[in-house]
Each structure stands twice: as C-alpha cells, then as structure tokens.
Design an enzyme around this catalytic site. Structure first.
Site, mmCIF file in Angstrom:
data_model
loop_
_atom_site.group_PDB
_atom_site.id
_atom_site.type_symbol
_atom_site.label_atom_id
_atom_site.label_comp_id
_atom_site.label_asym_id
_atom_site.label_seq_id
_atom_site.Cartn_x
_atom_site.Cartn_y
_atom_site.Cartn_z
ATOM 1 N N ASP A 123 0.861 -1.164 0.000
ATOM 2 C CA ASP A 123 0.000 0.000 0.000
ATOM 3 C C ASP A 123 0.906 1.224 0.000
ATOM 4 O O ASP A 123 1.819 1.324 0.824
ATOM 5 C CB ASP A 123 -0.861 -0.028 1.281
ATOM 6 C CG ASP A 123 -2.275 0.415 1.033
ATOM 7 O OD1 ASP A 123 -2.452 1.506 0.475
ATOM 8 O OD2 ASP A 123 -3.204 -0.322 1.424
ATOM 9 N N ASP A 225 -2.994 4.771 -2.054
ATOM 10 C CA ASP A 225 -3.984 5.255 -1.093
ATOM 11 C C ASP A 225 -4.348 6.724 -1.293
ATOM 12 O O ASP A 225 -3.468 7.564 -1.494
ATOM 13 C CB ASP A 225 -3.376 5.083 0.314
ATOM 14 C CG ASP A 225 -4.359 5.396 1.417
ATOM 15 O OD1 ASP A 225 -5.293 4.600 1.596
ATOM 16 O OD2 ASP A 225 -4.201 6.428 2.088
ATOM 17 N N GLU A 282 -6.544 4.377 -5.665
ATOM 18 C CA GLU A 282 -7.786 4.602 -4.939
ATOM 19 C C GLU A 282 -8.274 5.985 -5.358
ATOM 20 O O GLU A 282 -7.947 6.992 -4.740
ATOM 21 C CB GLU A 282 -7.564 4.544 -3.417
ATOM 22 C CG GLU A 282 -8.886 4.509 -2.670
ATOM 23 C CD GLU A 282 -8.784 4.883 -1.193
ATOM 24 O OE1 GLU A 282 -9.711 4.542 -0.446
ATOM 25 O OE2 GLU A 282 -7.796 5.522 -0.787
ATOM 26 N N HIS A 354 -11.286 -3.080 2.923
ATOM 27 C CA HIS A 354 -11.117 -2.865 4.368
ATOM 28 C C HIS A 354 -11.793 -1.593 4.875
ATOM 29 O O HIS A 354 -11.782 -1.339 6.074
ATOM 30 C CB HIS A 354 -9.618 -2.812 4.680
ATOM 31 C CG HIS A 354 -8.979 -1.588 4.099
ATOM 32 N ND1 HIS A 354 -8.868 -1.394 2.739
ATOM 33 C CD2 HIS A 354 -8.453 -0.488 4.671
ATOM 34 C CE1 HIS A 354 -8.299 -0.216 2.512
ATOM 35 N NE2 HIS A 354 -8.036 0.349 3.677
ATOM 36 N N ASP A 355 -12.326 -0.773 3.964
ATOM 37 C CA ASP A 355 -13.010 0.461 4.370
ATOM 38 C C ASP A 355 -14.525 0.334 4.301
ATOM 39 O O ASP A 355 -15.237 1.308 4.549
ATOM 40 C CB ASP A 355 -12.627 1.618 3.429
ATOM 41 C CG ASP A 355 -11.194 2.080 3.613
ATOM 42 O OD1 ASP A 355 -10.648 1.882 4.709
ATOM 43 O OD2 ASP A 355 -10.643 2.636 2.647
HETATM 44 O O1 TEU Z 1 -9.156 5.695 2.361
HETATM 45 C C1 TEU Z 1 -9.420 6.941 1.761
HETATM 46 C C2 TEU Z 1 -10.779 7.418 1.862
HETATM 47 O O2 TEU Z 1 -11.149 8.274 1.071
HETATM 48 C C3 TEU Z 1 -11.569 7.218 3.133
HETATM 49 O O3 TEU Z 1 -12.153 8.461 3.417
HETATM 50 C C4 TEU Z 1 -12.687 6.300 3.119
HETATM 51 O O4 TEU Z 1 -13.729 6.856 2.373
HETATM 52 C C5 TEU Z 1 -13.038 6.102 4.573
HETATM 53 O O5 TEU Z 1 -12.406 4.900 4.907
HETATM 54 C C6 TEU Z 1 -14.471 6.026 4.959
HETATM 55 O O6 TEU Z 1 -14.623 5.720 6.330
HETATM 56 C C7 TEU Z 1 -7.827 5.339 2.500
HETATM 57 C C8 TEU Z 1 -7.678 3.995 3.197
HETATM 58 O O7 TEU Z 1 -8.247 2.994 2.401
HETATM 59 C C9 TEU Z 1 -8.278 4.071 4.555
HETATM 60 O O8 TEU Z 1 -8.229 2.842 5.222
HETATM 61 C C10 TEU Z 1 -7.490 5.094 5.326
HETATM 62 O O9 TEU Z 1 -8.092 5.287 6.574
HETATM 63 C C11 TEU Z 1 -7.395 6.418 4.590
HETATM 64 O O10 TEU Z 1 -7.072 6.282 3.222
HETATM 65 C C12 TEU Z 1 -6.306 7.265 5.178
HETATM 66 O O11 TEU Z 1 -5.066 6.747 4.830
#
Ligand code: TEU
Ligand code: CA
Length: 582
Positions: A123, A225, A282, A354-355
């Site tokens: 990542d 990311d 992303e 994971h989000d």
């Molecule tokens: O997520 C980016 C993102 O835009 C987040 O706002 C997402 O929409 C959020 O998880 C909603 O709750 C990335 C990663 O995938 C995430 O795990 C990280 O927390 C984030 O970046 C910060 O690095």
C-alpha cells in the site's frame, strides 16, 4: 446501450451487426488476465499468539490463495506505524512494523510469492505520513527549516480562527496545532496523519525514492492510497458549510483542485513505468474526461477501483443519513462504471474492501442472504470487464458483525460516525445499528479459518473480536464442501483463466442485456468469435428471462439444474447463469 432485438432463433446472427465489436486494440499488459486479492494483515493469521496477524501468517496462507486461483496480493500497510489508522499512518517507509514481523519476513514473502508465480503489492500511503515520522518530528523542532516545508503549515491566528473550514474525513477541522510552535498543520484524515506537501519537489523526490527502493526488492507494484487528496485547491479558502459544525466536507475543496495530473504523470514516469510495475489507484470523483489520462494505455495508473456502488447513497451529513441500495441501484452503478470506462482501460472491480462493510450484507437484502445469493453476487462481479479484486474472507462469504456496544469498535472512522449519529439525534440503539451497517470493522474482524476458538485466527486474544458466525462460516468447512462459496469462486476464477474463454472474459466488451427488466442483472461479454451471457435473478421470486440465442454451453450455474422454456429460462431465487451462446 444495446437493446435486445428479437432475432430468429437457430441462426448465428443473433445480434444486430453494429454491436459486433471491432477487435480490441488496447495495449496488452502482463496483469490483465490476473486475479487479485486484498489481505488485511492484522486480521489474516497470527503465528505467535499476540492476537495480531503477521507476515509469517500471510506466508503460511500463500498455498491457500494459490489454490483459490489468486495471482496478485495487495497487503494493507505493514510499515512501521503507531497504527492510529491501522497502518495508514506510516512512521518509516523503509521498515516493517515489529508487530507484523521483520524485513526478512517481507523479503521471504516476496520470494515465496515469486516461487508460486504470484506478485505482492504494498500500500502506497503518501498523501500523509504519521505524526511520529521523523519528517514531522523535525518540522515541529524547526518549522521554518527544510522539513517545515514537507507539510502544509499556517500561522496560528490571534483570534483563534482557522485558515479554512474544511472538515477532515475522520471528523473535526483539518487544522491542528503543530506541537511546540505557533503554527497549524493540515491533516485531511486523522490528526496523527499530517498531509505531505506535494507542491514541494523534495517531498516528491522522497516518495519516488521510496517506491523505487521497494520495486528494486522485487515488489509487483502498489495500491495507491487516497491519491486524489494530494492536490489541494490553493490559495486556501472556505467552502459552504454543510453541517451545524460550520465545516465543509473536504471533497468540496478537492473538486476545486486542478492539476493533479502533473504529479501523477511525474510519479508514473519516475517509478512504475521503469519497472513495468502494476499500480491501482484509490481514485474517487474523477471526471469522465480524465479517465484516459488515469488508466488509458499510458495512464498514471495501471487501473483504478470502481467505487460507484460503495459511494452510492452516501451523504455529506454522515453514515446515519445514507440511502439504502436496491438491486436496481446496484445494476445502474455497475453498468454506469463499465460504460464510462468502456475499453479505454481496466477498472478494478470489488465487492468490498477494508473500508467498507461486507458486500454480501450490503448488496443483498438481509432476508435474502443465502449461499445462492452470495454466489450470484460473486458471479456478477467476477464476470465484469476489469480486474477482479477479492477481499480477505469474501471468498467464504464473511458477513457484517453486529456491534452491541461502541466498546466493541476499534476503527477511528466508526468512532467518529457514531458520535455524528448521536449528535444528529439518533438513539444509542439507532446509532449502533448505523455503525453495524457501515463500520469499517465489519471487514476487519479476524479471518475465519476454522470452527475452533477465535475462528482459528490466533491462539491468543484477537485484537478485534471475531464474528460469532465463524462456527458456520469458515475456510475449513468450505474446503471440505464441494458446493461451498469458496469452490464457486474457485470455479469462476478457473473459468476466467480457461484458454477457451479467457480472451472474452478478459478483453471482451460488456454489453448490458434487458437492462430495463426489474431485478434482472444481465450482460454479454463479447468478442468477435464468442458470446457469453451472464443472467442473474436479483430477487427471491423466480423470473422468466427471454434468451437472445441458442445456448452452446452452460459455464456457471449456482443451482443443480435449469428450468428452460421455449426461447426463455425461468431463473430461481437468486439464480445466476453464465452461458455460452451459439
Ligand atoms: O481511504 C481513503 C478514503 O477516502 C476514506 O475516506 C474512506 O472513504 C473512509 O475509509 C471512509 O470511512 C484510504 C484507506 O483505504 C483508509 O483505510 C485510510 O483510513 C485512509 O485512506 C487514510 O489513509
Ligand atoms: Ca502475531
């Protein structure tokens, strides 16, 4: 969009000539025909009983993934980190966090993957670092020195007002006091995640150096990311407030930020392109005209995720205000994403990550959740044009967890959304049901390996409590059952790799079929010489579907049989078929 025209059965010319596509002239890449899998290392497998998944655990599961048919593995962050945001807050880009293992373990993982013809992705988290990173520590000591310029610093104001009213993703203003100074620093995410100043060429050099260092080690590439956040709209200004806190969602500023392409193009040229590395961005909210620049033949990235379904229904007010999603909405999102990309490039298709909550809990109504409906969702996603990404546990049908109390939650985003829901007037029960629906921890509970304590994930106490349903949903049982979801995924992946169908599944056009028929999601995958048809009954009641041609072969069916009628098929409760047409 293709309209089904009833053409006489029994001939080979079922489709109007204009829809028979020209040969796809997209540049072929080594990763196009692969299948990817996201590992969340902290919850994958714990080998030393400390309750935290580790790299040795990942290594021990490579054969399992190979058996499933996986080629590319994306690891969520395992760098040295205080884990304020589970590793998305990196304190050292060149070190492995001791909780996950050592650099030797990482080297061994890359080597073991290679032995199996698999590729490892890390990542790349470079919109921000951790406040425990040396750069930030040095910025605090000397804000006007070299490292002060690694971040976005602003002078504190006499009247206490902030430079802008942007709300950070995890709640509250994006501005925080730079410890020990009279300055403020910007953080788009948590305050332990200060944003790096990409306008500073020295920052970009550090990023490229790091990427190349890892690629030299033999890494296959990166998942990138929050990359849209690296470009800020400058000079700083306020945007219209959208909540009672007077702040404005940071996406309002991002819409206004121009010129990210210069950074991304430079990064691609200085790093990935030199190694023919794979990169998946992303990317949120790109504009349609930007797609060729992002993922075209010489795009900034190899591919980017399709997030249309995951952002559907979301609200600036917070999770509590999100709109539910119907099968028709799901279909519309997927087809829209497919149409906007066409054959300009490859999307990466996901059901969850994971989000996000677990896809089966999100996209299938609760009362309809079954082995068949899970299989339907799997087939719909894996047969799309683009690169399939399977998230840890998706292949066994892991579901959302019920959170009985906020104390069961670890994730910072969920903790914030819980407060937002309460503040907006939800009762405790309502707020808990909101977070049970959307919490990122739904996807982060330990992988369910077996029907033994803690789902066979650890011999100690897991860092996050497992889902109680591991007694019925687990790898061991599914491996033993030929009818399991695991084996269905395995079959779908094998179909994608079957030389007889590969060209069509990987490169064929996607053309929606009978798009107006309610709760039917159907599409063709077509090349000049082959037509596949995917038919899914996205509901419990059976439904009759007209067939546009004669069936040559049944490639996938989540039921033991099929009810044919003249010119049509009667699909059962969440039945999905992949047919080869004559
Ligand atoms: O997520 C980016 C993102 O835009 C987040 O706002 C997402 O929409 C959020 O998880 C909603 O709750 C990335 C990663 O995938 C995430 O795990 C990280 O927390 C984030 O970046 C910060 O690095
Ligand atoms: Ca461990």
């Amino acid at each position: 969009m293709f309209q089904n025209k009833r053409i006489k059965k029994g001939t080979k010319t079922w489709l109007p000539a204009k829809t028979i596509m020209e040969v796809n002239d997209m540049k072929r890449k080594w990763w196009h025909d692969k299948v990817a899998y996201q590992i969340y290392p902290k919850s994958c497998y714990d080998t030393n009983g400390d309750g935290i998944g580790d790299l040795r655990g990942v290594i021990s599961k490579l054969d399992y993934l190979k058996d499933l048919g996986i080629d590319i593995i994306w690891l969520s962050p395992i760098y040295k980190s205080p884990l304020a945001d589970q590793g998305y807050d990196i304190a050292d880009y060149y070190a492995i966090d001791p909780r996950f293992g050592t650099m030797e373990d990482m080297d061994r993982l890359i080597a073991e993957a290679k032995k199996r013809d698999m590729y490892i992705l890390m990542d790349l988290v470079v919109n921000h670092c951790s406040n425990e990173h040396e750069w930030f520590q040095r910025a605090c000591k000397d804000p006007s020195g070299k490292y002060g310029n690694f971040f976005y610093l602003e002078d504190k104001r006499q009247d206490g007002s902030l430079p802008t009213n942007w709300r950070s993703y995890f709640g509250g203003p994006v501005w925080e006091e730079l410890p020990g100074t009279d300055k403020l620093y910007l953080h788009s995410f948590h305050k332990k995640q200060p944003d790096l100043n990409w306008e500073n060429p020295e920052v970009r050099e550090e990023v490229y150096k790091n990427i190349n260092w890892w690629l030299e080690k033999g890494l296959g590439g990166f998942r990138i990311d929050a990359i849209i956040n690296i470009k800020k709209a400058l000079p700083l200004k306020n945007y219209p407030a959208d909540r009672a806190d007077g702040l404005s969602t940071i996406s309002n500023m991002l819409k206004d930020a121009k010129g990210i392409g210069a950074f991304l193009g430079e990064m691609q040229e200085r790093t990935f392109s030199k190694y023919d590395a794979f990169s998946v961005g992303e990317v949120f909210n790109e504009k349609p005209e930007e797609i060729p620049a992002f993922i075209g033949d010489n795009g900034y990235f190899s591919t980017m995720f399709d997030f249309e379904e995951t952002i559907f229904g979301s609200s600036d007010k917070g999770w509590y205000d999100a709109k539910p999603m119907t099968p028709e909405d799901y279909k519309a999102c997927i087809f829209h994403a497919q149409k906007k990309v066409g054959d300009t490039g490859f999307l990466s298709n996901i059901i969850e990550n994971h989000d996000e909550p677990r896809g089966v809990s999100r996209y299938i109504p609760k009362e309809d959740l079954s082995l068949e409906s899970k299989k339907m969702l799997a087939a719909l996603s894996l047969m799309l044009r683009g690169l399939p990404f399977i998230y840890q546990g998706q292949e066994i049908g892991m579901e959302n967890k019920v959170f009985h109390s906020i104390d069961e939650v670890n994730d910072i985003s969920t903790l914030d959304e819980y407060k937002v829901a309460l503040k907006a007037g939800c009762s405790v029960d309502e707020a808990l049901s909101v977070i049970s629906r959307f919490s990122r921890d739904n996807a982060r509970t330990p992988m369910q390996w077996s029907n033994t304590p803690h789902a066979g994930f650890t011999t100690g106490e897991p860092w996050l409590k497992e889902n109680e349903n591991y007694t019925t949903i687990n790898v061991e049982d599914e491996l033993a059952d030929p009818n399991s979801l695991f084996h269905f995924y395995q079959k779908l992946i094998a179909l994608r790799k079957n030389p007889k169908y590969k060209e069509t599944i990987v490169y064929g056009k996607l053309i929606p079929y009978l798009q107006e028929q309610k709760n039917l999601m159907a599409y063709y995958r077509k090349t000049e010489n082959q037509t596949l048809l995917v038919l899914a009954n996205y509901q419990k009641p059976e439904q009759k579907v007209f067939l546009p041609g004669k069936v040559k072969e049944i490639l996938i069916n989540n039921y033991p049989d099929i009810v044919w009628e003249e010119n049509s098929v009667i699909l059962k409760n969440y039945q999905v078929l992949v047919l080869e047409l004559l």
